[in-house]
Every structure is written in C-alpha cells, then in structure tokens.
Scaffold this active site. Structure first.
Site, PDB file in Angstrom:
ATOM      1  N   ASP A   1       2.427   3.565   2.946  1.00 16.39           N
ATOM      2  CA  ASP A   1       1.443   4.491   2.936  1.00 16.39           C
ATOM      3  C   ASP A   1       2.307   5.533   1.987  1.00 16.39           C
ATOM      4  OD1 ASP A   1      -0.986   5.422   2.359  1.00 16.39           O
ATOM      5  OD2 ASP A   1      -1.270   6.015   4.596  1.00 16.39           O
ATOM      6  N   ASN A   2       2.092   6.905   2.424  1.00 12.19           N
ATOM      7  CA  ASN A   2       2.482   7.971   1.989  1.00 12.19           C
ATOM      8  C   ASN A   2       4.114   8.333   2.159  1.00 12.19           C
ATOM      9  OD1 ASN A   2      -0.453   8.228   2.333  1.00 12.19           O
ATOM     10  ND2 ASN A   2       0.065   9.805   0.853  1.00 12.19           N
TER      11      ASN A   2
ATOM     12  N   HIS B   1      -9.640   2.334   1.082  1.00 10.98           N
ATOM     13  CA  HIS B   1      -9.132   3.197   2.210  1.00 10.98           C
ATOM     14  C   HIS B   1     -10.368   3.236   3.083  1.00 10.98           C
ATOM     15  CE1 HIS B   1      -5.686   4.062  -0.254  1.00 10.98           C
ATOM     16  NE2 HIS B   1      -5.340   4.925   0.737  1.00 10.98           N
TER      17      HIS B   1
ATOM     18  N   HIS C   1       0.875  -1.235   0.070  1.00 15.19           N
ATOM     19  CA  HIS C   1       0.094  -0.125  -0.018  1.00 15.19           C
ATOM     20  C   HIS C   1       0.712   1.143   0.162  1.00 15.19           C
ATOM     21  CE1 HIS C   1      -4.076   2.135   1.573  1.00 15.19           C
ATOM     22  NE2 HIS C   1      -3.020   3.099   1.319  1.00 15.19           N
TER      23      HIS C   1
ATOM     24  N   GLU D   1     -10.594   6.163   7.813  1.00 13.34           N
ATOM     25  CA  GLU D   1      -9.391   6.563   8.355  1.00 13.34           C
ATOM     26  C   GLU D   1      -9.730   7.831   9.342  1.00 13.34           C
ATOM     27  OE1 GLU D   1      -6.555   7.266   5.098  1.00 13.34           O
ATOM     28  OE2 GLU D   1      -5.055   7.928   6.485  1.00 13.34           O
TER      29      GLU D   1
HETATM   30 ZN   LIG Z   1      -3.147   5.023   1.632  1.00 14.45          ZN
END
Ligand SMILES: [Zn+2]
Length: 432
Positions: A327-328, A227, A76, A230
């Site tokens: 992730d990011n 997603h 991811h 969150e």
């Molecule tokens: Zn994400």
C-alpha cells in the site's frame, strides 16, 4: 555470501518453502520446507533438486541451509503518492486527515517531474529489497490523469526487465456520475494498458457506478481493482455490492478488492454470506495490514483496539485468493514503509496470525499475487523461470521472521545486484 559471477552455477544446500515452489508435493513436509540444490544457467533456474544431487564441478555457493525466496510481487501500492511525508504529513493520523492532506499535495505539487522522481526512488527501494513486479494505483482525477499516466508509461518502459509494472486508476465511485470524467479515465487506462479501479463506499451512486465500470471493463477487456470499505463502519458493505455486480454482469475479467476492512466487523452470518458471494464472483482480496493498522481505529488519546485487517483466514478457508501488499509508503495514508514485501510478510504474520500453522501463507509473497495479476512467470521458484531470487541466511520461517534481513542478497536474471537503498536526501529538493 559470494554469488558466482558466471553464466552457469549452483546454489547448494538451500532451504526452500514448498509454498513457494512450483511443484506438486507442496506442503508435504511437516515444516513446509525442503533442502535443495538450485542450478542457475543463463539467467534462468535450470534445476531444483534434492540437496546433494546436483552435478559436481559447477562453480557453486554453499548456502548452509539459508533460504531462497522467489523475487517478490507487490500487488497494491501507490507510487504516485509515495515519499511526500516531509512536505505533507498527516495532521492527526486519521483516514480523513490522509485524504485531505494528499489531495492538497496533489493539487499543489504533482507535476510530471515530481511524480517521476518519487516513483523512480520508490522503484529503486523495491528492487533493492527483491521485488520483481508491482501494481500501483494512480490518482485519476482531472488534470492528474494527463500527468501521472504518461509518467507511468515512461516508467514501465524504463524499468522493463527490472520491475514489471501495472497501474490501476483510482477515484471515488461518485465520479462515475460524470460521464465525461469517467470517459477520460477509461481512455487513459486503455491507452496505457492499465486496470480500471475506483474507491467504493456506500451511497446512492454505488450500484449505478459499478454498472458503468463493469460495462466499460467488459467493452475494453479490462481487469478491475477496487479500494473497498476502508472503514470500521459495519454498515459499509460495498464488497457485497461489487460481488453482486460481478455476477449480474457475468464479468469474465479479473477482479481484485483491496482493504475490505469492515468485513471483519460483520456478524458471522453476514460475513459468511458476503464471503460466499466474493468466492462465487471470482474476486481476489488483498489486505494492506501496515496501512490499516496505522489508519484504522485511531482516536486521539485512545489506545487502538482493532487491527483493521479483513477476514483473511475466513476468505482463504472459503477458497478466495488472498494476499497482502505494501500500500502506501511515507505519505499521509501510511507514514512509514519502503516497498519491502519481506517486511510486509513479517508484519502480516504478527498482525493476522500467518502462523500455527504457517501453511500456504508464504504464498502471499509471490505466487498468489503473480496469478491474480496475470504474471505467472513471476513470484515462484520454478524450473525455466528467470533466476530472480532473494537469498537470506535464515534457515527457517522463525529465523526469517525474527529479523529484517537488510543483508539479503538479491539475484536478478542469475546475477547479484547492488542492494544499496537510495538516500532520502536525494528527495530533499522536492519534499524537504
Ligand atoms: Zn491503496
């Protein structure tokens, strides 16, 4: 640490984790570790044998107990957003700040050239850290669909044999109300062999939108990747709505749900009910601990109280495949990061208690994600698989998790590769 530069050689006295081996007696040793000799031949793992038993006479490197890890799988990421921090920082470190800042940056700057250069940079980082396969999400809204998906297609071809790339669409579930917009996304996903993904949250279009996505995925034989929830709002239970939809549709593809933060804030009864449905629906869960720690429970001038991660232990105990991922990286959703799965595992061990016992948790670095992404040839030490290995001096998980191992050696197809990281200055012309 000199890796023999010949087609056939042996790595002697290596420590390997049973959890990362593709052998039956996984976890049998008290510390979950074994001492082995690994023979590499023509770019593949030819043998994994108890230390001291490999055939003499081959060129070899004695690792003196140093660990061999399989090449990492990162299930991811957001390669399209990565490394925009310098030109678009998050104004206040919140989730809304991230959403707004990223949307502005996308509208203003995400040409093919911009996305391509940042993706290329990110992939070079990941490769140098030892990653062999990545799933990225791609913002799939309006004109961006026609920019990011073709760039992804180019990258996937250009990086073949180095990093196996998958992509999933990303858009808010409300967009499913617009049938033409949804059709554009599905068309791109099908054209580039991608995964159909969206952001789910509570609202009037959730159930209807999921029905459309499950139907489209069934029609085109696509896997799904969401997603999910969150947020710290316990009323956010779209994970349960996804599980219900999966069972209602008798969906046969793979489903991966990311984040699921609010699951860990449910009452025990609600948490247990939702987890049972997730298991019964065949859903896998990926937690993004670095990003969640950064964004969740952030209020100005108040110390965070909650780690932001989902119920990883409870999900795993119920038999749900669970993972962690990057992730990011260096964008408004997460200011830091470098697509280093060893960093992610190290941080996750501290944040989510992947210790006492370590047990099967090391599988989050490769085997579990490889299975969930449908890439069984990656992510595990296995005779016959490509010799894609990460070598560190650490002889135990304690040594492994105490340092970043920037001096790790990365072997791809049996050969040591250059692990020099790209210089941030290379991106100055785009984001500086
Ligand atoms: Zn994400």
């Amino acid at each position: 640490m000199h890796i023999p530069n010949v087609p056939r050689y042996a790595l002697l006295n290596a420590t390997v984790a049973h959890a990362l081996l593709d052998i039956a007696e996984a976890g049998s040793a008290a510390d979950g570790l074994a001492r082995v000799d690994v023979t590499v031949a023509d770019g593949r793992v030819a043998a994994i044998e108890p230390a001291g038993s490999s055939a003499a006479g081959l060129p070899s490197l004695d690792l003196d107990g140093g660990m061999i890890l399989p090449g990492f799988v990162d299930p991811h990421t957001h390669l399209d957003k990565g490394h925009i921090w310098n030109r678009r920082p998050n104004p206040d470190g919140t989730f809304m700040g991230a959403l707004t800042a990223t949307g502005q940056d996308r509208e203003a700057f995400w040409s093919a050239q911009d996305v391509r250069a940042r993706m290329q940079f990110a992939l070079r980082c990941a490769e140098a850290h030892g990653t062999v396969a990545i799933r990225t999400h791609l913002d799939s809204i309006g004109k961006q669909i026609g920019i990011s998906w073709p760039v992804f297609g180019e990258m996937r071809d250009a990086w073949k044999g180095r990093i196996t790339l998958q992509a999933s669409s990303l858009f808010g579930i409300d967009m499913t109300e617009d049938d033409a917009a949804l059709a554009d996304v599905v068309k791109a996903v099908v054209a580039y062999g991608g995964v159909l993904g969206a952001v789910t949250y509570m609202g009037p279009s959730l159930e209807r939108g999921l029905d459309k996505l499950f139907a489209a995925a069934a029609t085109h034989g696509l896997d799904l990747d969401f997603h999910v929830d969150e947020t710290n709002d316990p009323a956010a239970r779209s994970l349960e709505v996804i599980a219900d939809a999966a069972m209602r549709h008798r969906f046969e593809g793979r489903i991966l749900c990311g984040h699921c933060c609010s699951l860990s804030l449910q009452s025990p009864a609600d948490e247990a009910r939702i987890i049972a449905k997730v298991r019964d629906a065949g859903i896998a869960v990926v937690s993004l601990p670095l990003c969640n720690m950064y964004l969740q429970d952030r209020q100005a001038a108040r110390t965070p109280r909650w780690r932001g991660v989902t119920s990883l232990h409870e999900l795993a105990a119920a038999g749900v495949p669970v993972m962690v991922a990057s992730d990011n990286t260096r964008d408004p959703f997460y200011a830091y990061g470098d697509l280093d799965m060893l960093e992610v595992f190290r941080a996750a061990t501290r944040i989510a208690h992947f210790d006492h016992p370590t047990g099967a948790w090391p599988r989050v670095m490769g085997p579990t994600a490889a299975d969930v992404l449908g890439l069984p040839q990656h992510g595990r030490l296995k005779v016959g698989a490509a010799a894609d290995l990460v070598l560190v001096k650490a002889r135990s998980f304690n040594e492994l998790l105490s340092r970043p191992y920037a001096d790790r050696r990365v072997v791809r197809h049996g050969k040591a590769i250059d692990t020099t990281l790209p210089d941030y200055r290379e991106l100055d012309h785009l984001v500086g």
